[in-house]
Design an enzyme around this catalytic site. Structure first.
Site, PDB file in Angstrom:
ATOM      1  N   ASN A  11       0.871  -1.169   0.000  1.00  0.00           N
ATOM      2  CA  ASN A  11       0.000   0.000   0.000  1.00  0.00           C
ATOM      3  C   ASN A  11       0.911   1.223   0.000  1.00  0.00           C
ATOM      4  O   ASN A  11       1.496   1.571   1.022  1.00  0.00           O
ATOM      5  CB  ASN A  11      -0.893  -0.030   1.250  1.00  0.00           C
ATOM      6  N   LYS A  13       0.221   4.269  -0.381  1.00  0.00           N
ATOM      7  CA  LYS A  13      -0.390   5.483   0.200  1.00  0.00           C
ATOM      8  C   LYS A  13      -0.095   6.710  -0.688  1.00  0.00           C
ATOM      9  O   LYS A  13      -0.023   6.578  -1.904  1.00  0.00           O
ATOM     10  CB  LYS A  13       0.082   5.662   1.650  1.00  0.00           C
ATOM     11  N   HIS A  97      -9.723   1.251   4.760  1.00  0.00           N
ATOM     12  CA  HIS A  97      -8.425   1.395   5.423  1.00  0.00           C
ATOM     13  C   HIS A  97      -8.585   2.387   6.574  1.00  0.00           C
ATOM     14  O   HIS A  97      -9.331   3.365   6.460  1.00  0.00           O
ATOM     15  CB  HIS A  97      -7.373   1.890   4.423  1.00  0.00           C
ATOM     16  N   GLU A  99      -6.928   4.779   7.623  1.00  0.00           N
ATOM     17  CA  GLU A  99      -6.693   6.200   7.314  1.00  0.00           C
ATOM     18  C   GLU A  99      -7.905   6.792   6.588  1.00  0.00           C
ATOM     19  O   GLU A  99      -8.243   7.962   6.783  1.00  0.00           O
ATOM     20  CB  GLU A  99      -5.402   6.341   6.488  1.00  0.00           C
ATOM     21  N   GLU A 169      -5.635  -4.827  10.502  1.00  0.00           N
ATOM     22  CA  GLU A 169      -4.579  -3.841  10.736  1.00  0.00           C
ATOM     23  C   GLU A 169      -4.894  -3.066  12.013  1.00  0.00           C
ATOM     24  O   GLU A 169      -5.675  -2.108  11.973  1.00  0.00           O
ATOM     25  CB  GLU A 169      -4.518  -2.857   9.570  1.00  0.00           C
ATOM     26  N   GLY A 175       2.230   2.342  10.708  1.00  0.00           N
ATOM     27  CA  GLY A 175       3.170   3.442  10.538  1.00  0.00           C
ATOM     28  C   GLY A 175       3.857   3.861  11.825  1.00  0.00           C
ATOM     29  O   GLY A 175       4.518   4.897  11.876  1.00  0.00           O
ATOM     30  N   SER A 215       3.143  -2.059  10.268  1.00  0.00           N
ATOM     31  CA  SER A 215       4.596  -2.118  10.489  1.00  0.00           C
ATOM     32  C   SER A 215       5.205  -3.480  10.162  1.00  0.00           C
ATOM     33  O   SER A 215       6.134  -3.931  10.833  1.00  0.00           O
ATOM     34  CB  SER A 215       4.949  -1.697  11.923  1.00  0.00           C
TER      35      SER A 215
HETATM   36  P1  PGA Z   1       2.641   0.325   7.589  1.00  0.00           P
HETATM   37  O1  PGA Z   1       1.190   0.506   6.913  1.00  0.00           O
HETATM   38  O2  PGA Z   1       3.193  -0.976   7.067  1.00  0.00           O
HETATM   39  O3  PGA Z   1       3.426   1.517   7.162  1.00  0.00           O
HETATM   40  O4  PGA Z   1       2.413   0.260   9.079  1.00  0.00           O
HETATM   41  C1  PGA Z   1       0.321  -0.568   6.735  1.00  0.00           C
HETATM   42  C2  PGA Z   1      -0.987  -0.100   6.136  1.00  0.00           C
HETATM   43  O5  PGA Z   1      -1.465   0.977   6.502  1.00  0.00           O
HETATM   44  O6  PGA Z   1      -1.578  -0.775   5.266  1.00  0.00           O
END
Ligand code: PGA
Length: 256
Positions: A11, A13, A97, A99, A169, A175, A215
């Protein structure tokens, strides 16, 4: 033994220009092309989908969108429809997601509308669920995840189950560099699997992939994906580098 093929999806982003996305896609294709037994996908920013699709042509790397609007067309400035995504060769789209839930007002009902629209248009939804830190600390993680799964899968009928992918998640792990321990993740994945049995039946529950996200990096990927109900990874930060993403893909190989 389950026959679930592990799925590792990057992803990206809101990172990179179109030419950077092209270079990353080319790297992913080159470095993961020889890995057998793992499905690989990337979710570039919307503006890069067409260019990335060209770079991936003839490969098995799946192309995912990061978001979709449920309407077929109309006055929805800034949005893209399922048919638009299909027209640029998207096979998958992320839904819900955290976010998008946090910044774009996507709630459970909005996620369900998107799952329905994608299924209707022949694109596979990758439904993301996960609890926030305050919810985990209040002992409500399973309740929150259960609600999100039930709501998001409400439009999924028996003929659609093969096309749906889930991602757990935990919001506090995205993140942040904090990963759920393999045991914490497995607990939630097993809970989701149990819920799927109840909602969609034993066969669908056994076949549906549940990815872990938050992460994930080369150093922790194998241990997470070695757990029985963790069928791959949704990778943010570590997917922005082709070498580290490819290392995670290799860690998903089903030698277990
Ligand atoms: P990250 O993001 O691996 O940077 O923690 C995962 C995600 O949001 O899909």
């Amino acid at each position: 033994m389950s026959a679930r093929t592990p799925f590792v999806c990057g992803n990206w982003k809101m990172n990179g220009t179109v030419s950077e996305a092209e270079a990353l896609a080319t790297g992913v294709r080159r470095l993961t092309g020889s890995v057998r037994g793992v499905e690989v996908g990337v979710a570039p920013p919307t503006v890069a989908l067409t260019a990335v699709a060209k770079r991936l042509e003839g490969s098995t790397v799946r192309l995912a969108a990061q978001a979709v609007h449920p309407a077929a067309s109309g006055a929805y400035t800034g949005e893209v429809s399922t048919a638009m995504l299909a027209s640029v060769s998207c096979t998958h789209a992320l839904v819900g997601h955290s976010e998008r839930r946090q910044y774009n007002g996507i709630d459970d009902a909005a996620a369900a509308d998107r799952v329905a629209a994608l299924l209707g248009g022949g694109v596979s939804p990758l439904l993301c669920v996960g609890e926030r830190l305050d919810e985990r600390e209040a002992g409500a993680a399973l309740e929150v995840v259960g609600r999100q799964v039930r709501a998001g899968l409400a439009p999924v009928g028996p003929d659609d189950v093969d096309r749906v992918v889930l991602a757990y998640e935990p919001v506090w792990a995205i993140g942040t560099g904090k990963t759920a321990t393999p045991a914490q993740a497995q607990e939630v994945h097993a809970f989701i699997r149990g819920l799927l049995k109840e909602v969609l039946g034993v066969e669908a529950a056994a076949g549906m992939r549940i990815l872990y996200g938050g992460s994930v990096k080369p150093a922790n990927a194998a241990e997470l994906m070695g757990r029985p109900d963790i069928d791959g990874a949704l990778v943010g930060g570590a997917s922005l580098n082709d070498e580290s993403f490819a290392a995670i893909v290799r860690a998903a190989r089903p030698s277990r």
